[in-house]
Design a protein around this motif. Structure first.
Motif, short mmCIF file in Angstrom:
data_model
loop_
_atom_site.label_atom_id
_atom_site.label_comp_id
_atom_site.label_asym_id
_atom_site.label_seq_id
_atom_site.Cartn_x
_atom_site.Cartn_y
_atom_site.Cartn_z
N GLU A 197 0.85 -1.20 0.00
CA GLU A 197 0.00 0.00 0.00
C GLU A 197 0.88 1.24 0.00
O GLU A 197 1.67 1.45 0.93
CB GLU A 197 -0.90 -0.04 1.24
N SER A 198 0.80 2.03 -1.09
CA SER A 198 1.60 3.26 -1.23
C SER A 198 3.07 3.02 -0.89
O SER A 198 3.66 3.72 -0.07
CB SER A 198 1.04 4.36 -0.31
N PRO A 199 3.70 2.02 -1.51
CA PRO A 199 5.00 1.55 -1.02
C PRO A 199 6.20 2.38 -1.45
O PRO A 199 6.20 3.02 -2.50
CB PRO A 199 5.10 0.15 -1.65
N VAL A 200 7.24 2.34 -0.62
CA VAL A 200 8.55 2.84 -1.00
C VAL A 200 9.31 1.68 -1.64
O VAL A 200 9.58 0.68 -0.98
CB VAL A 200 9.33 3.36 0.23
N LEU A 201 9.65 1.83 -2.91
CA LEU A 201 10.39 0.79 -3.63
C LEU A 201 11.83 1.21 -3.94
O LEU A 201 12.69 0.37 -4.17
CB LEU A 201 9.66 0.44 -4.94
N ASP A 202 12.06 2.51 -3.98
CA ASP A 202 13.41 3.04 -4.21
C ASP A 202 13.48 4.37 -3.46
O ASP A 202 12.86 5.36 -3.85
CB ASP A 202 13.65 3.26 -5.70
N TRP A 203 14.25 4.41 -2.38
CA TRP A 203 14.31 5.59 -1.53
C TRP A 203 14.86 6.81 -2.26
O TRP A 203 14.50 7.94 -1.95
CB TRP A 203 15.16 5.30 -0.29
N ALA A 225 8.02 4.39 -9.18
CA ALA A 225 8.70 3.11 -8.98
C ALA A 225 7.72 1.95 -9.01
O ALA A 225 8.09 0.83 -9.39
CB ALA A 225 9.48 3.12 -7.66
N SER A 226 6.47 2.19 -8.64
CA SER A 226 5.46 1.13 -8.72
C SER A 226 5.23 0.74 -10.18
O SER A 226 5.14 -0.45 -10.51
CB SER A 226 4.15 1.60 -8.07
N PHE A 247 -0.87 -4.14 -10.44
CA PHE A 247 -0.91 -2.77 -9.96
C PHE A 247 -2.33 -2.23 -10.06
O PHE A 247 -2.89 -2.13 -11.16
CB PHE A 247 0.05 -1.92 -10.79
N GLU A 248 -2.92 -1.90 -8.92
CA GLU A 248 -4.22 -1.24 -8.89
C GLU A 248 -3.95 0.26 -8.72
O GLU A 248 -3.53 0.71 -7.65
CB GLU A 248 -5.08 -1.77 -7.74
N ILE A 249 -4.21 1.02 -9.78
CA ILE A 249 -3.88 2.43 -9.82
C ILE A 249 -5.08 3.26 -9.35
O ILE A 249 -6.17 3.14 -9.91
CB ILE A 249 -3.47 2.86 -11.23
N PHE A 250 -4.85 4.08 -8.35
CA PHE A 250 -5.87 5.01 -7.87
C PHE A 250 -5.51 6.42 -8.33
O PHE A 250 -4.37 6.71 -8.67
CB PHE A 250 -5.95 4.99 -6.35
#
Length: 407
Positions: free
Chosen positions: A273-279, A352-353, A366-369
């Protein structure tokens, strides 16, 4: 006879070499000043990234109408959102629930109160808008037990919501930066509906888990070991399959579990949920929003990633940004991943998502909001959010409840 001396008037021009030397001295001094200022800003930025902090007020209570049970807040991209939310306050209440928007203008938003506020209540103007909604486990009206998970640094408090004695599929939820496990309560009902036991965990330096020597975040590089201890806890309690769910920085944490866990054989999927994938993308985006010059951001990242600067930044060890870059390490993923992210996140950009979907279309959905803000997707559209998770669980055979006819 004394040689005559040519008098030099104050207004006489300097010769070229003298002028050049003066200019170089001035430029050098200016450059040292600029570099020094950039260094100070970079250190401040680096320390802010790794230092846990309390909730910062982001809106103001303009009016509280206890007779009508409404509250008026200054308008922001968050406070104007449709849906149900929470508000951290000070005074006679420290947290209240907010309902739908009743009216708005260019400067303010009036919302319905879903927590009864008595007539004699007094709330300070400064407040923090939140997507939590639930702030205590008892508000879900589901059975739960408090637990202690033995992490590498000490016991980590957790809440366990059993789905039933025979439930052998668990979800381990990990909250984000600057919050606690209460952030994850919103997701418990949908997993409970699917027959999945929920474990909501804490981790080092989050205010509930144990404190490390420096008391600072490692952005997932060390916190994942506490989440991995929770996987071991689930295994000892009879779990046969484990889904990992991470919110914001919790996404970075659970992905490190996915990539490094000694219990990887137990993991069957990841929900983000709203993730950090690359800082680096996140820090660059946030710095740009704050109008911090790009060179300062780069200096801050370099300071965080180097050993010699740890005493200045406050980080206990260098931050391994390359190791935390899951897009670059996408080839190492082994289990299905569901991402829920808004293009209007406002804090962790969705770039990044998208990149992770492109890198691993075989595993990542990927569920895009849109419109919904950071970690507020459930609040914005609860039915869509719940339905997408439930469908993903069913498609991958992880839900104990069969899909209804026609699904």
């Amino acid at each position: 006879m004394m040689a005559s001396r040519r008098a030099v008037s104050p207004g006489a021009p300097l010769n070229a070499p003298t002028l050049l030397r003066a200019l170089l001295v001035a430029l050098s001094a200016a450059l040292v000043g600029v570099v020094g200022a950039m260094g100070v800003l970079a250190v401040r930025m680096a320390r802010r990234v790794v230092t846990p902090s309390g909730r910062v007020p982001d809106t103001t209570i303009v009016d509280l109408d206890t007779a009508a049970q409404t509250i008026t807040l200054t308008r922001t991209p968050d406070t104007e959102l449709p849906g149900r939310y929470g508000l951290f306050t000070t005074g006679t209440s420290d947290y209240i629930k907010l309902g739908s928007v009743l009216s708005e203008d260019d400067a303010t938003v009036k919302r319905k109160l879903l927590t009864h506020v008595p007539a004699d209540a007094h709330l300070a103007p400064a407040a923090a808008f939140s997507g939590w909604y639930f702030d205590e486990p008892g508000q879900l009206h589901l059975p739960y037990t408090p637990e202690l998970i033995g992490g590498p640094l000490g016991p980590c408090p957790a809440w366990l919501f059993p789905a039933g004695e025979s439930a052998d599929t668990w979800v381990i939820q990990v909250h984000g930066r600057g919050t606690t496990r209460a952030e994850c309560l919103r997701a418990v009902p949908v997993f409970h509906e699917a027959g999945i036991t929920c474990l909501l965990v804490s981790y080092r330096n989050d205010g509930e888990g144990p404190r490390s020597r420096t008391g600072t975040y490692a952005l997932g590089a060390t916190e994942w070991r506490d989440a991995d201890a929770a996987v071991g806890f689930a295994r000892r309690r009879g779990a046969k399959r484990v889904v990992l769910m991470g919110w914001s920085m919790g996404g970075a944490i659970v992905l490190q579990v996915e990539l490094n866990s000694a219990h990887r054989d137990l993991i069957v999927g990841v929900v983000l949920e709203s993730p950090v994938l690359d800082w680096r993308i996140v820090l660059g985006y946030q710095a740009k929003q704050l109008k911090v010059p790009a060179p300062v951001t780069q200096l801050a990242i370099e300071a965080l990633r180097t050993e010699w600067a740890t005493s200045v930044t406050g980080a206990g060890a260098p931050i391994p940004f390359d190791r935390l870059d899951v897009v670059a390490r996408a080839g190492e993923l082994r289990h299905p991943v569901l991402i829920l992210h808004s293009d209007d996140d406002g804090f962790v950009p969705s770039d990044a998502s998208y990149d992770l979907v492109v890198a691993r279309p075989d595993l990542v959905e990927f569920e895009i909001f849109e419109v919904a803000r950071h970690t507020k997707l459930w609040n914005y559209d609860q039915d869509r959010w719940n339905g997408r998770i439930l469908n993903w669980l069913r498609v991958h055979g992880l839900a104990a409840v069969a899909a209804p006819a026609g699904d």
